[in-house]
Design a protein around this motif. Sequence first.
Motif, PDB file in Angstrom:
ATOM      1  N   GLY A 279      83.569  48.201 -33.133  1.00  0.00           N
ATOM      2  CA  GLY A 279      82.560  49.213 -33.453  1.00  0.00           C
ATOM      3  C   GLY A 279      81.136  48.817 -33.122  1.00  0.00           C
ATOM      4  N   ALA A 280      80.947  47.645 -32.499  1.00  0.00           N
ATOM      5  CA  ALA A 280      79.586  47.193 -32.187  1.00  0.00           C
ATOM      6  C   ALA A 280      79.248  47.494 -30.730  1.00  0.00           C
ATOM      7  CB  ALA A 280      79.468  45.690 -32.477  1.00  0.00           C
ATOM      8  N   GLY A 281      79.334  48.780 -30.376  1.00  0.00           N
ATOM      9  CA  GLY A 281      79.113  49.213 -28.995  1.00  0.00           C
ATOM     10  C   GLY A 281      77.762  48.810 -28.420  1.00  0.00           C
ATOM     11  N   PRO A 282      76.671  49.128 -29.114  1.00  0.00           N
ATOM     12  CA  PRO A 282      75.342  48.805 -28.558  1.00  0.00           C
ATOM     13  C   PRO A 282      75.161  47.301 -28.332  1.00  0.00           C
ATOM     14  CG  PRO A 282      75.148  50.398 -30.341  1.00  0.00           C
ATOM     15  CD  PRO A 282      76.577  49.953 -30.328  1.00  0.00           C
ATOM     16  N   GLU A 283      75.633  46.488 -29.283  1.00  0.00           N
ATOM     17  CA  GLU A 283      75.510  45.029 -29.127  1.00  0.00           C
ATOM     18  C   GLU A 283      76.333  44.546 -27.930  1.00  0.00           C
ATOM     19  OE1 GLU A 283      74.594  45.828 -33.427  1.00  0.00           O
ATOM     20  OE2 GLU A 283      76.101  46.529 -31.992  1.00  0.00           O
ATOM     21  N   ALA A 284      77.511  45.127 -27.764  1.00  0.00           N
ATOM     22  CA  ALA A 284      78.371  44.763 -26.637  1.00  0.00           C
ATOM     23  C   ALA A 284      77.681  45.115 -25.319  1.00  0.00           C
ATOM     24  CB  ALA A 284      79.716  45.480 -26.739  1.00  0.00           C
ATOM     25  N   ASP A 285      77.079  46.299 -25.279  1.00  0.00           N
ATOM     26  CA  ASP A 285      76.392  46.736 -24.061  1.00  0.00           C
ATOM     27  C   ASP A 285      75.249  45.783 -23.723  1.00  0.00           C
ATOM     28  OD1 ASP A 285      76.653  50.318 -24.800  1.00  0.00           O
ATOM     29  OD2 ASP A 285      78.060  48.888 -23.879  1.00  0.00           O
ATOM     30  N   GLU A 286      74.492  45.398 -24.744  1.00  0.00           N
ATOM     31  CA  GLU A 286      73.340  44.508 -24.522  1.00  0.00           C
ATOM     32  C   GLU A 286      73.807  43.135 -24.035  1.00  0.00           C
ATOM     33  OE1 GLU A 286      70.279  44.799 -24.106  1.00  0.00           O
ATOM     34  OE2 GLU A 286      69.813  42.651 -24.086  1.00  0.00           O
ATOM     35  N   LEU A 287      74.912  42.664 -24.607  1.00  0.00           N
ATOM     36  CA  LEU A 287      75.485  41.372 -24.201  1.00  0.00           C
ATOM     37  C   LEU A 287      75.800  41.397 -22.704  1.00  0.00           C
ATOM     38  CD1 LEU A 287      76.508  38.695 -25.467  1.00  0.00           C
ATOM     39  CD2 LEU A 287      78.696  39.800 -25.809  1.00  0.00           C
ATOM     40  N   GLU A 288      76.507  42.435 -22.282  1.00  0.00           N
ATOM     41  CA  GLU A 288      76.907  42.531 -20.873  1.00  0.00           C
ATOM     42  C   GLU A 288      75.693  42.762 -19.979  1.00  0.00           C
ATOM     43  OE1 GLU A 288      81.358  43.934 -20.357  1.00  0.00           O
ATOM     44  OE2 GLU A 288      80.182  45.493 -21.353  1.00  0.00           O
ATOM     45  N   ARG A 289      74.752  43.557 -20.463  1.00  0.00           N
ATOM     46  CA  ARG A 289      73.567  43.863 -19.649  1.00  0.00           C
ATOM     47  C   ARG A 289      72.774  42.596 -19.341  1.00  0.00           C
ATOM     48  NH1 ARG A 289      68.383  44.266 -19.552  1.00  0.00           N
ATOM     49  NH2 ARG A 289      68.321  43.205 -21.576  1.00  0.00           N
ATOM     50  N   SER A 290      72.569  41.769 -20.359  1.00  0.00           N
ATOM     51  CA  SER A 290      71.737  40.569 -20.161  1.00  0.00           C
ATOM     52  C   SER A 290      72.377  39.637 -19.133  1.00  0.00           C
ATOM     53  CB  SER A 290      71.497  39.854 -21.498  1.00  0.00           C
ATOM     54  OG  SER A 290      72.715  39.436 -22.082  1.00  0.00           O
ATOM     55  N   TRP A 291      73.687  39.516 -19.166  1.00  0.00           N
ATOM     56  CA  TRP A 291      74.361  38.659 -18.195  1.00  0.00           C
ATOM     57  C   TRP A 291      74.355  39.291 -16.801  1.00  0.00           C
ATOM     58  CZ3 TRP A 291      77.320  33.940 -18.282  1.00  0.00           C
ATOM     59  CH2 TRP A 291      77.035  33.169 -19.435  1.00  0.00           C
TER      60      TRP A 291
END
Lengths: 382, 149
Positions: A279-291
């Motif tokens: 359920g932590a969609g935004p955090e997951a997106d940010e994780l992938e975005r930064s990499w």
Amino acid sequence: MRGLLQVSNIDLLREVERAWRALEAARAVIPPELEGYCDWAEKVCEEIRQAVRNNLADIALGIDEILVDILSATQETTRSFHVFNQRFLSGVLRFQLSDRLCLRLLKWLHSEHAVTRDSPMSIGDGEFSIWPAQDTPVLYAMPPSAQRGLLYLPLFFHEFGHLLYKHHEPEMDDLVKNLQRAIADRLLAGTQRGDDYDLSDLVYRKTIVETWFEWTQEIFCDAVGYTIGGPAFANAFAVYMRMRGRGEYHAERDELALCSHPVTWLRIKLIADRARQSGAGPEADELERSWAVIAAALGVTEDYYGYFEQTFLDDVRQTVTDMLTEAGPRELRQEELGSSDTDAPSNSPPHLLNQSWRRFLRDPGRYAAWEDLAIRGFLEKQ
Amino acid sequence: MSTEWLSARSFEQDQELISAINTLCIHLKIRLRGLPDDGRAEAAATARGKLVLFLDALERITAEAAQSEMGPLLGRDARQRQFAKSFLSERRRLGKRKRLSQRSPQQIRNLLGSSDADEQRLLVAYLEELRMLLERHIHADTVRILGEI
């Protein structure tokens, strides 16, 4: 040969005695968290002493045929002592006050799981690692600066995953084996589709499948880290690893066969996938975005040369979920995620670690002062 | 994150097996001389138990590895795969010159329970060769754990 064996065993006895005396002296200054570990270390000294006495007694029998076996026994005892001396003894002798932070966290971690509740542990200096053992204390290693702060402590949760694996080894190995079979089938299907990477090469497919034994354990341990630590683990892992260089984003085809860990970028994606599933969609997106941003700057294109395909994802996800069910790591509680940077420092380690990451990401420049107070507060409350 | 857990696992397993072989070989050799060794009898029985489990597992792994030379070995870590391959490769290389190539792990395992003197001598010879392979295998882990000077 008899004389050589005698000298070597007497020398070993002398060294063990010295180690024993050092342990006795250290008893006066170690904290309660290390007492179990110290008891075990003294037991090991006695076991090695006894093994050496046995060797000396066997030498004294004067039977030539057994000298080759006594030689092997002396070498086996020597290896045991050298590993104990170099790795485990320092777990007591190196104790310094700053160790209390890690020891309190690890004590909490072990106490939250039935299989590790009574396992003594200690820490040493080095890259994040664990010597996972069921019948001996557990030795964790962490770089010295990371031991003294909060941000990278969640990486212990990954290492703890190796210990959970060890405690459930037969079941875990079976689950991994099933995943390897599934990947083998996917690879074969890939050859029929005419995919790239020369998957028609049987040796290449074999190497991929065998490599997934180690990779699955690492992915499982990342999942354990996320289960226990949540965003704190994801942030600790992502930030610690993302500036270590191009090799964390890409490995060449022939390098992958020698990798005991998946490419870190792939691990980030799988951690993000797990975060999204929880359920932590935004955090997951940010994780992938930064990499992805860093990868683009490095000019790296994501490519695992057949070692990972999107078609593997469902099988990997399900296997790791089943492994988590088997191992039962303590799950992060909703209230431990916290909602505000201004939460009072907590004595719940996951809450404290998540709070520390929220504060750091919001205002890295002012984080250090808060962290010092938070650590002091945490240690005083224990 | 380091691969310490792989080396630690492999090192501990090999140490335990080498210790078991040493205990059993010393015990058998003393007994074959007609001398008493009651003090070691219990340790020798424990050693036998460990070697039974190991040889059963080795039989399974080498059968899997030999069945399909090109197929993957499933459910085994890198060090276990390495040992299975070394074992098979050593047997092929030695040909009929060494005992290890003449019998399967299962056949060696069956000798563990024998009280016949000739079979015990044969068992000792097999265990000595197996120990040599284990000692070669453990070296890589020892270097990884302790480093080199």
